[in-house]
Design an enzyme around this catalytic site. Structure first.
Site, PDB file in Angstrom:
ATOM      1  N   CYS A  93      47.149  36.513  43.643  1.00  0.00           N
ATOM      2  CA  CYS A  93      47.724  36.747  42.312  1.00  0.00           C
ATOM      3  C   CYS A  93      48.864  37.763  42.363  1.00  0.00           C
ATOM      4  O   CYS A  93      49.943  37.451  42.839  1.00  0.00           O
ATOM      5  CB  CYS A  93      46.628  37.173  41.339  1.00  0.00           C
ATOM      6  SG  CYS A  93      47.086  36.932  39.604  1.00  0.00           S
ATOM      7  N   ARG A 129      49.368  32.532  29.091  1.00  0.00           N
ATOM      8  CA  ARG A 129      48.594  32.772  30.313  1.00  0.00           C
ATOM      9  C   ARG A 129      47.937  31.468  30.739  1.00  0.00           C
ATOM     10  O   ARG A 129      47.488  30.670  29.904  1.00  0.00           O
ATOM     11  CB  ARG A 129      47.522  33.837  30.084  1.00  0.00           C
ATOM     12  CG  ARG A 129      48.059  35.225  29.819  1.00  0.00           C
ATOM     13  CD  ARG A 129      46.974  36.265  29.989  1.00  0.00           C
ATOM     14  NE  ARG A 129      46.592  36.422  31.381  1.00  0.00           N
ATOM     15  CZ  ARG A 129      47.229  37.199  32.262  1.00  0.00           C
ATOM     16  NH1 ARG A 129      48.298  37.880  31.884  1.00  0.00           N
ATOM     17  NH2 ARG A 129      46.818  37.301  33.500  1.00  0.00           N
ATOM     18  N   HIS A 192      41.301  33.415  42.092  1.00  0.00           N
ATOM     19  CA  HIS A 192      40.283  34.458  42.137  1.00  0.00           C
ATOM     20  C   HIS A 192      38.922  33.777  42.329  1.00  0.00           C
ATOM     21  O   HIS A 192      38.835  32.605  42.668  1.00  0.00           O
ATOM     22  CB  HIS A 192      40.279  35.253  40.835  1.00  0.00           C
ATOM     23  CG  HIS A 192      41.564  35.913  40.509  1.00  0.00           C
ATOM     24  ND1 HIS A 192      41.978  37.081  41.104  1.00  0.00           N
ATOM     25  CD2 HIS A 192      42.556  35.569  39.634  1.00  0.00           C
ATOM     26  CE1 HIS A 192      43.148  37.452  40.604  1.00  0.00           C
ATOM     27  NE2 HIS A 192      43.527  36.551  39.718  1.00  0.00           N
TER      28      HIS A 192
END
Length: 266
Positions: A93, A129, A192
Site C-alpha cells: 500500500c 476509496r 492487506h
C-alpha cells in the site's frame, strides 16, 4: 542457515495488520529449521542493506508517508542498489506507492510526496476509496492470491509487470484490471490482510529467493503441508465467487494499469 528480515519503518507504516507478513515469514522459516532474525528499522536509524536478506515495508497513511520524506532521501540510493542487486522486498500500500516516482495527494506542489524512484510507477489520490476483498490470478504462484484493499491512490504502472490480474476487486486504478507490480525480487501491492498467511506460496516466493541469494542456487525450501492456509485461501475464493462479481476474463486487455489518470480518476 539463517535469514535476516528487515521490518522497515514499523513506527510509521503498520496499518491493517501488515506486521503479520513479517511473522508469517519468520514462522515459515523456523518450521523448516532455518533461523530467522527480525530487525525493526525505525525512522531515522542507519540501515545497512547489506545485512538484510528480506525487506518488509507495510502500509501507512498519508501523514506517515509525508513524515518519511527525509528518511527516504537518506536511504534512497542504498535501497535502490539493494533492489537492483536482487534484494527481496515486499512493499504494501503506502510503501508500494513510495517505491515509485511520486504520490500526488492534492493539487498543489506541496502535495507531491517524492518517492524512491525504484519502480516505474506513479500514484495520484482520488476522492473515492477502493475498499474490499480482492482475488488475483498471478503467474508467480499456482493458487489464487487473496487479500483486502483499502486505498484512495490510483497507481499507474510503466515498464513493470503487474503482480496479478484482478478476478474480484478493483486493483491499481479501480477499473478491475491488474493489481500491484513485480520487479526483479520486489512485489509491490495494495493487498492487506495481512497478505502472506492466506497466501503461503507467495510467502515462499520471497523466502526462496532470499535463500538462494544468501546460500546459492542449490538452496531449496522444504515443503510444508499448508493445509490450514490453503483452506483459508480456498474458502475466501469460494465465498467471493458465490457473489458472482468476478471480472469477465475478456474485459481486461492488459493495458488497464497503464491508463492515464484522467481516465481512471474523475
Amino acid at each position: 542457515m539463517k535469514l535476516t528480515i528487515g521490518h522497515l519503518y514499523p513506527d510509521l507504516f503498520n496499518l491493517y495488520g501488515d506486521s503479520g507478513n513479517v511473522q508469517c515469514m519468520k514462522k515459515r522459516l523456523e518450521w523448516r529449521g532455518i533461523e530467522a532474525q527480525v530487525l525493526p528499522l525505525c525512522a531515522g536509524e542507519d540501515i545497512d542493506f547489506g545485512e538484510l536478506d528480506i525487506v518488509v515495508w507495510g502500509g501507512g497513511a498519508d501523514r506517515g508517508q509525508a513524515l518519511a520524506r527525509e528518511y527516504l532521501e537518506q536511504i534512497g540510493p542504498d535501497f535502490k542498489n539493494y533492489v537492483e542487486d536482487g534484494g527481496v522486498v515486499l512493499a504494501v500500500c503506502g510503501a508500494f506507492q513510495l517505491l515509485g516516482k511520486y504520490y500526488k495527494t492534492g493539487e498543489g506542489a506541496e502535495d507531491i510526496i517524492k518517492g524512491l524512484g525504484i519502480l516505474d510507477i506513479y500514484t495520484e489520490r482520488c476522492d473515492e476509496r477502493l475498499v474490499g476483498n480482492v482475488v488475483l490470478e498471478s503467474a508467480l504462484v499456482e493458487t489464487p492470491v487473496v487479500g483486502f484493499e483499502n486505498h484512495a491512490g490510483r497507481t499507474i504502472i510503466g515498464d513493470v509487470t503487474p503482480f496479478g490480474k484482478v478476478l474480484y476487486g478493483r486493483g491499481n486504478t479501480g477499473d478491475g484490471g491488474y493489481e500491484g507490480v513485480v520487479y526483479k525480487n520486489v512485489i509491490g501491492t495494495y493487498l492487506h490482510g495481512p497478505l502472506l498467511p492466506k497466501n503461503p506460496q507467495v510467502c515462499d516466493w520471497f523466502l526462496e529467493r532470499a535463500l538462494k541469494n544468501r546460500y546459492g542456487e542449490d538452496a531449496v525450501l522444504t515443503e510444508l503441508s499448508d493445509e490450514a492456509e490453503l483452506l483459508a485461501n480456498r474458502n475466501m475464493v469460494e465465498r467471493l465467487g458465490s457473489e458472482k462479481r468476478f471480472q469477465d476474463s475478456d474485459c481486461a486487455d492488459g493495458m488497464s494499469g497503464r491508463k492515464k489518470l484522467s481516465e481512471v480518476c474523475r
